[in-house]
Each structure stands twice: as C-alpha cells, then as structure tokens.
Design a protein around this motif. Structure first.
Motif, PDB file in Angstrom:
ATOM      1  N   UNK A  88       0.833  -1.208   0.000  1.00 15.88           N
ATOM      2  CA  UNK A  88       0.000   0.000   0.000  1.00 15.88           C
ATOM      3  C   UNK A  88       0.875   1.268   0.000  1.00 15.88           C
ATOM      4  N   UNK A  89       1.852   1.346   0.907  1.00 20.99           N
ATOM      5  CA  UNK A  89       2.670   2.572   0.976  1.00 20.99           C
ATOM      6  C   UNK A  89       3.631   2.667  -0.214  1.00 20.99           C
ATOM      7  N   UNK A  90       3.953   1.529  -0.835  1.00 21.39           N
ATOM      8  CA  UNK A  90       4.879   1.525  -1.976  1.00 21.39           C
ATOM      9  C   UNK A  90       4.278   2.219  -3.195  1.00 21.39           C
ATOM     10  N   UNK A  91       2.979   2.454  -3.174  1.00 20.84           N
ATOM     11  CA  UNK A  91       2.335   3.152  -4.282  1.00 20.84           C
ATOM     12  C   UNK A  91       2.476   4.660  -4.220  1.00 20.84           C
ATOM     13  N   UNK A  92       2.934   5.194  -3.081  1.00 18.66           N
ATOM     14  CA  UNK A  92       3.115   6.647  -2.959  1.00 18.66           C
ATOM     15  C   UNK A  92       4.451   7.050  -3.589  1.00 18.66           C
ATOM     16  N   UNK A  93       4.439   7.851  -4.658  1.00 17.86           N
ATOM     17  CA  UNK A  93       5.695   8.223  -5.320  1.00 17.86           C
ATOM     18  C   UNK A  93       6.694   8.892  -4.366  1.00 17.86           C
ATOM     19  N   UNK A  94       6.195   9.677  -3.423  1.00 13.95           N
ATOM     20  CA  UNK A  94       7.083  10.363  -2.479  1.00 13.95           C
ATOM     21  C   UNK A  94       7.837   9.393  -1.582  1.00 13.95           C
ATOM     22  N   UNK A  95       7.171   8.315  -1.201  1.00  6.08           N
ATOM     23  CA  UNK A  95       7.820   7.288  -0.378  1.00  6.08           C
ATOM     24  C   UNK A  95       8.955   6.642  -1.179  1.00  6.08           C
ATOM     25  N   UNK A  96       8.681   6.321  -2.430  1.00  7.17           N
ATOM     26  CA  UNK A  96       9.695   5.697  -3.282  1.00  7.17           C
ATOM     27  C   UNK A  96      10.890   6.640  -3.451  1.00  7.17           C
ATOM     28  N   UNK A  97      10.597   7.939  -3.632  1.00 10.26           N
ATOM     29  CA  UNK A  97      11.671   8.923  -3.800  1.00 10.26           C
ATOM     30  C   UNK A  97      12.531   9.001  -2.539  1.00 10.26           C
ATOM     31  N   UNK A  98      11.876   8.946  -1.372  1.00 11.84           N
ATOM     32  CA  UNK A  98      12.622   9.041  -0.110  1.00 11.84           C
ATOM     33  C   UNK A  98      13.528   7.839   0.110  1.00 11.84           C
ATOM     34  N   UNK A  99      13.177   6.684  -0.449  1.00 11.48           N
ATOM     35  CA  UNK A  99      13.964   5.465  -0.232  1.00 11.48           C
ATOM     36  C   UNK A  99      14.995   5.230  -1.338  1.00 11.48           C
ATOM     37  N   UNK A 100      14.983   6.106  -2.342  1.00 12.72           N
ATOM     38  CA  UNK A 100      15.824   5.908  -3.531  1.00 12.72           C
ATOM     39  C   UNK A 100      17.318   6.017  -3.239  1.00 12.72           C
ATOM     40  N   UNK A 101      17.692   7.091  -2.534  1.00 10.37           N
ATOM     41  CA  UNK A 101      19.102   7.394  -2.315  1.00 10.37           C
ATOM     42  C   UNK A 101      19.817   6.261  -1.572  1.00 10.37           C
ATOM     43  N   UNK A 102      19.192   5.792  -0.506  1.00  8.37           N
ATOM     44  CA  UNK A 102      19.762   4.689   0.285  1.00  8.37           C
ATOM     45  C   UNK A 102      20.022   3.463  -0.600  1.00  8.37           C
ATOM     46  N   UNK A 103      19.057   3.175  -1.487  1.00 12.73           N
ATOM     47  CA  UNK A 103      19.179   1.972  -2.326  1.00 12.73           C
ATOM     48  C   UNK A 103      20.231   2.136  -3.414  1.00 12.73           C
ATOM     49  N   UNK A 104      20.281   3.320  -4.038  1.00 16.33           N
ATOM     50  CA  UNK A 104      21.284   3.506  -5.106  1.00 16.33           C
ATOM     51  C   UNK A 104      22.688   3.505  -4.518  1.00 16.33           C
ATOM     52  N   UNK A 105      22.836   4.091  -3.312  1.00 16.68           N
ATOM     53  CA  UNK A 105      24.155   4.068  -2.692  1.00 16.68           C
ATOM     54  C   UNK A 105      24.567   2.645  -2.345  1.00 16.68           C
ATOM     55  N   UNK A 106      23.609   1.849  -1.882  1.00 19.81           N
ATOM     56  CA  UNK A 106      23.920   0.449  -1.571  1.00 19.81           C
ATOM     57  C   UNK A 106      24.370  -0.283  -2.838  1.00 19.81           C
TER      58      UNK A 106
END
Ligand code: CDP
Ligand code: CDP
Length: 213
Positions: A88-106
């Motif tokens: 449900x929360x994964x559908x919010x574009x803002x949530x995805x944007x907030x989690x992007x940096x951590x994942x790309x750095x990993x």
C-alpha cells in the motif's frame, strides 16, 4: 567501475527472489539488500502511529525517518500484514523517492552488491551487470508463502493466501510509480518446477552469461 558486480533480482511475492539473491550474495561475496524490508518498515511505521496507509504525507515522514533499527525485527517485518501494508505505501511516489538514495548508494558500493525487490533492474540499478526477473505460478507462490507462515505459527487458509498473492501482484504491477515489470534486458527465471538448488544454479548461470557480455 565496470569491474563492480551489481546483481538486480526482481519478481512477485514468494517467487524465491530473496532466497536467490541471498545465495548469489554468498556465492560472490557481495553485500545483499532485501529492499522489500524498507517498504515493510514504512507500512508498519504508519500503522504503529495509528495512521492510514493511504496517507501519503505520513508515509513519507515515516520513510524519511527510517533508521537501521527499524529493519531488525524480521519476524514482524515478514508477517502477512506487513507485506500488505508495504504494497500500500509503496504506491506513494514520495515514499519511493525518499527510499531511492539509500538503495542507489547500496547498489554502487565498491565491488558491487545484490539487491532484490520490484524495481531494482528498472529504477534503482538500470546499469546492473546482471538482471533477473524471478517468477513462479501464483499457486506455487501461495503454497510457498503458506508453508512459510504456517511453519511460524500463523493460521491462514490456502485460498486466502492465494487471494493475497493475486491482489498484491495486481497492485504492484498496476501502480503508476515504478510498477513491477520485467526490465527489457532482464532474464526471466520461472521457478515453478524448481527447488531452491535448481533455481540458484539457473540464476548463477544467468549472472555468468550477463557479466561476460
Ligand atoms: O517477499 P515479498 O515479495 O512478499 O515482499 P517484499 O519483497 O518484501 O515486498 C513487499 C512489498 O513492498 C511489495 O509487494 C511491493 O509493493 C513493495 N516493494 C516495492 O514496491 N519495491 C521494491 N523494490 C520492493 C518492495
Ligand atoms: O523473496 P520472495 O518473496 O520472492 O521469496 P523467498 O522468501 O525467497 O521464498 C519464499 C519461500 O519459498 C521460502 O520459504 C523459500 O524457501 C521457498 N522457496 C522454494 O520452496 N523453492 C524455491 N525455488 C524458492 C523458494
């Protein structure tokens, strides 16, 4: 650098992508991130604050405040309700944007990394050295997840489990923000008739072929 080995493993719920990602990480000596845990932690964070999963502003606040300690209670993060809340929360574009940096750095750490989720090959690491899209029939996936949850003492009817899986597939594939989709250059790995060992062998062959290119 081109020598870094970034492996992207995507696919629907209980396809075996997490098990394959973990085995590949052990085999190649790389760090592994199960990105589903991030969305699960955000979903639970919203519920713990007494909020609604549809409240995008709240979900974004939770995502921005996410800390490593929110990812440690694995039994709670992997229960049935958390998977539903995550999608449900994964559908919010803002949530995805907030989690992007951590994942790309990993993904970009020296040497490489293995990540599994829904959008690793499409959004997080489009330049990955190898991309796998792992699937299995809904019935087989429902059976795997049912066995997993039942072994842990959760009580659930198989038909309800199958309905859960189908609903999550439809929601994850149908959303506007980073929908679950096989990347053009990802190899399809259908594990319907494979045990873990066979699936890992097939995955390793795909990685070897991809990195040789
Ligand atoms: O293990 P399972 O496939 O059941 O779930 P998961 O990988 O932990 O992901 C839970 C939910 O988080 C998914 O249904 C997706 O909606 C979301 N997710 C996502 O949108 N993007 C990712 N990279 C990983 C998970
Ligand atoms: O990460 P994802 O939700 O895609 O699935 P998983 O957690 O890797 O696998 C779900 C369950 O199915 C686990 O209990 C695995 O041991 C099992 N499994 C299996 O029985 N056969 C496979 N080929 C892959 C996974």
């Amino acid at each position: 650098t081109p020598a870094d080995l970034i492996i992207a493993v995507d696919g629907p719920a209980a396809s075996g992508k997490g098990t394959i990602a973990l085995r590949l990480a052990q085999y190649y000596g790389l760090p592994h991130l199960d990105t589903g845990l991030l969305y699960r932690a955000v979903g639970l964070g919203v519920l713990d604050r007494g909020g609604e999963l549809g409240d995008a502003a709240l979900a974004e606040r939770v995502a921005r405040a996410l800390r490593p300690s929110d990812l440690t209670d694995i039994p709670r993060l992997t229960d049935r309700g958390a998977g539903e809340a995550a999608s449900r929360v994964a559908g919010h574009p803002g949530v995805r944007a907030d989690l992007l940096d951590l994942q790309t750095r990993f993904a970009r750490q020296p040497g490489g990394a293995v990540l599994d989720g829904r959008d690793i090959g499409t959004v997080i690491a489009p330049d990955a050295s190898a991309k796998l899209f792992v699937t299995a029939s809904p019935e087989v996936r429902a059976r795997r997840r049912w066995l997993q949850l039942t072994a842990r003492g959760e009580t659930i009817a198989f038909d309800d489990m199958l309905a859960d899986i189908l609903k999550r597939d439809a929601r994850d594939a149908g959303r506007g923000a980073a929908p679950m989709v096989q990347a053009d250059d990802a190899a399809l790995l259908d594990t319907t008739d494979m045990d873990i060992e066979a699936a890992f062998d097939a995955a390793r062959r795909i990685v070897e072929t991809s990195r040789a290119r």
